[in-house]
Design an enzyme around this catalytic site. Structure first.
Site, PDB file in Angstrom:
ATOM      1  N   CYS A   1      -9.535   6.234 -26.539  1.00 10.13           N
ATOM      2  CA  CYS A   1      -9.495   7.512 -25.808  1.00 10.13           C
ATOM      3  C   CYS A   1      -8.059   7.872 -25.420  1.00 10.13           C
ATOM      4  O   CYS A   1      -7.494   7.287 -24.489  1.00 10.13           O
ATOM      5  CB  CYS A   1     -10.378   7.428 -24.566  1.00 10.13           C
TER       6      CYS A   1
ATOM      7  N   CYS B   1      -7.747   9.561 -21.948  1.00 13.56           N
ATOM      8  CA  CYS B   1      -7.892   8.604 -20.832  1.00 13.56           C
ATOM      9  C   CYS B   1      -6.630   7.749 -20.688  1.00 13.56           C
ATOM     10  O   CYS B   1      -6.140   7.530 -19.580  1.00 13.56           O
ATOM     11  CB  CYS B   1      -9.073   7.655 -21.057  1.00 13.56           C
ATOM     12  N   ASP B   2      -6.117   7.230 -21.796  1.00 10.57           N
ATOM     13  CA  ASP B   2      -5.096   6.174 -21.728  1.00 10.57           C
ATOM     14  C   ASP B   2      -3.707   6.584 -22.211  1.00 10.57           C
ATOM     15  O   ASP B   2      -2.748   5.829 -22.030  1.00 10.57           O
ATOM     16  CB  ASP B   2      -5.566   4.960 -22.564  1.00 10.57           C
TER      17      ASP B   2
END
Ligand code: FAD
Ligand code: NAP
Length: 314
Positions: free
Chosen positions: A135, A138-139
C-alpha cells in the site's frame, strides 16, 4: 434480531451500492456486514481518474467517503464484524460471525472483493510490514526523499510507482516482462517520469535486511544475472486473490458454484447457483475489477434481491 430481508457481506463499492439500492428500493431490514471501515480496497489508492463524473485529482478515500452516509440515509445498517461463513438451510441463510453470533436472512448479496497477492520471493513474509508493503498511500510517506522498489507491471504497480515518484527520490520499477498490462497513458506517464528506472525482464529473488528492516532487494534477469538494489522500501503490486472464504462450508465445499480460480460463477443478473444468493464486484467471474463495475453489480444484485424476497414472502 428478526430475519433480515437482505444481508450484504462486504462494504466496498459493490456492497455499498447494493445497500443503497436494496434500502431505497423498499427492503426494510438490510444490514451490511463489513469487517473494517466501509469503502473497500480503492481506499488504498492514491488516485482514481476513471470514475465517471468525477474530475480532477481525487484519492480513493475521498471518492468513497460519502457512500456510507448516502446509504444510511435510506436505512442501511452497518455491522462492523468479520463474517466467517454464509450457510443456507431451506429458504433461510445464516450469517456466521467471528464474535460467535449469527444472523438469519432471506437473501444475501456478497461482495467481499479481493486482496493483494504475495509475489513469493524470499524474505517477503519475514519483512512484511518492516519494509515490504502492498500500500503506497499507507506507507509511501515513510520513504520520503529515499529510494524504493516497486514490483509488478499492471495498472496498480504503475499508478503507485507514479505516486511514489512524487514522494521518493527514485523508484525502481521491477517487472518480469518488457511490456506492461496497463492503460497506455499510464505507461507513457511512467516512461516519461525521470526518477522512475525501469528494471525489466527481472523478477525479485530476495529481499534482504537487518533487524531494523529492509535494506535492499536482489533481482534476477532472464539470463540469470543478479543485481542488488539497495532500498529501504519494497512495494509489491502483483495482482489479487478473491476473498471467497465466507462461502466455504463446514465440509470444505463451497456454498455455490465457483470456477477454478475461486471466483463465484454468476449470470448477468449476479445470480449464483443458489437461489437468493447474489455475488458482485471483484469476486465474481469475468469481473472488470473496476469501482464503476463493482457498483453496477451491486445495483443489479439489489434489484434481483428485491424481486426474490418479494416472491418468497408474498
Ligand atoms: P472491495 O473493494 O475489495 O471491497 C470488499 C470489502 O469486503 C472490503 O471492505 C473488505 O473489508 C470486506 N470484507 C472482505 N471479507 C469480509 C468478511 N469476511 N467479512 C466482512 N467484510 C469483509 N478501480 C478503478 O475503477 N479505478 C482505479 O483507479 C483503481 N485503482 C486501484 C488501485 C489500487 C491500489 C487497488 C488495490 C485497486 C484499484 N482499483 C481501481 C480496483 C477497485 O478498487 C476494485 O475493483 C473495487 O474496489 C472492487 O470493489 P468490491 O466492492 O468488489 O470489493
Ligand atoms: P494485474 O493486472 O493482475 O497485474 C499484476 C502484475 O504483476 C502483472 O504485471 C504481472 O506480470 C505481475 N506479477 C504477477 N505475479 C508476479 C510475481 N509472482 N512476481 C512478479 N511479478 C508478478 O494486477 P493489478 O495491477 O493489481 O490490477 C488488478 C485489476 O485491477 C486489473 O483488472 C486492473 O485493470 C484493475 N485496476 C485498474 C486500475 C485503473 O483502472 N486505473 C487501477 C488499478 C487496478 P505479467 O504482466 O507478466 O503477468
Amino acid at each position: 434480531m428478526s430475519v433480515l430481508d437482505c444481508a450484504i457481506i462486504g462494504g466496498g463499492p459493490a456492497g455499498l451500492t447494493a445497500g443503497l439500492y436494496t434500502t431505497r428500493g423498499g427492503l426494510e431490514n438490510v444490514v451490511m456486514f463489513e469487517k473494517g471501515m466501509p469503502g473497500g480496497q480503492i481506499t488504498n489508492s492514491s488516485e482514481i481518474e476513471n470514475y465517471p463524473g468525477v474530475t480532477g485529482e481525487i484519492t480513493g478515500m475521498d471518492l468513497m467517503a460519502p457512500w456510507p452516509e448516502q446509504c444510511s440515509k435510506f436505512g442501511l445498517v452497518h455491522e462492523m464484524v468479520n463474517v466467517t461463513r454464509v450457510s443456507k438451510s431451506g429458504d433461510l441463510f445464516t450469517i456466521h460471525k467471528e464474535d460467535g453470533t449469527t444472523t438469519d436472512a432471506h437473501s444475501v448479496i456478497i461482495g467481499t472483493g479481493s486482496r493483494p497477492r504475495r509475489a513469493g520471493f524470499a524474505g517477503e513474509d519475514e519483512f512484511f510490514g518492516r519494509g515490504v508493503s502492498t500500500c503506497a498511500t499507507c506507507d509511501g510517506f515513510f520513504y520520503k526523499g529515499k529510494e524504493v522498489a516497486v514490483i509488478g507491471g499492471g495498472d496498480t504497480a504503475l499508478e503507485e510507482a507514479l505516486y511514489l515518484a512524487k514522494i521518493c527520490s527514485k523508484v525502481y520499477l521491477v517487472h518480469r516482462r518488457d511490456t506492461f498490462r496497463s492503460a497506455p497513458n499510464t505507461i507513457e506517464r511512467v516512461k516519461s517520469t525521470e526518477n522512475i528506472e525501469l528494471v525489466l525482464n527481472s523478477v525479485p529473488d530476495e529481499v534482504y535486511g537487518d533487524k531494523m528492516g529492509v535494506t535492499g532487494i536482489r533481482v534476477k534477469d532472464k539470463e540469470g544475472n543478479t543485481r542488488n538494489i539497495d532500498v529501504p522500501g519494497v512495494f509489491t503490486f502483483v495482482g489479487n486473490d478473491v476473498n471467497n472464504q465466507t462461502l466455504i462450508q463446514e465440509d470444505g465445499s463451497f456454498l455455490c458454484d465457483m470456477n477454478e480460480q475461486g471466483q463465484v460463477i454468476v449470470d448477468i443478473s449476479m445470480k449464483t447457483s443458489v437461489p437468493g444468493l447474489f455475488a458482485t464486484g471483484d469476486m465474481r467471474i469475468a469481473a472488470p475489477k473496476q469501482v464503476v463495475s463493482a457498483a453496477g453489480d451491486g445495483a443489479v444484485a439489489a434489484l434481483q434481491a428485491i424481486s426474490y424476497v418479494d416472491e418468497l414472502l408474498n
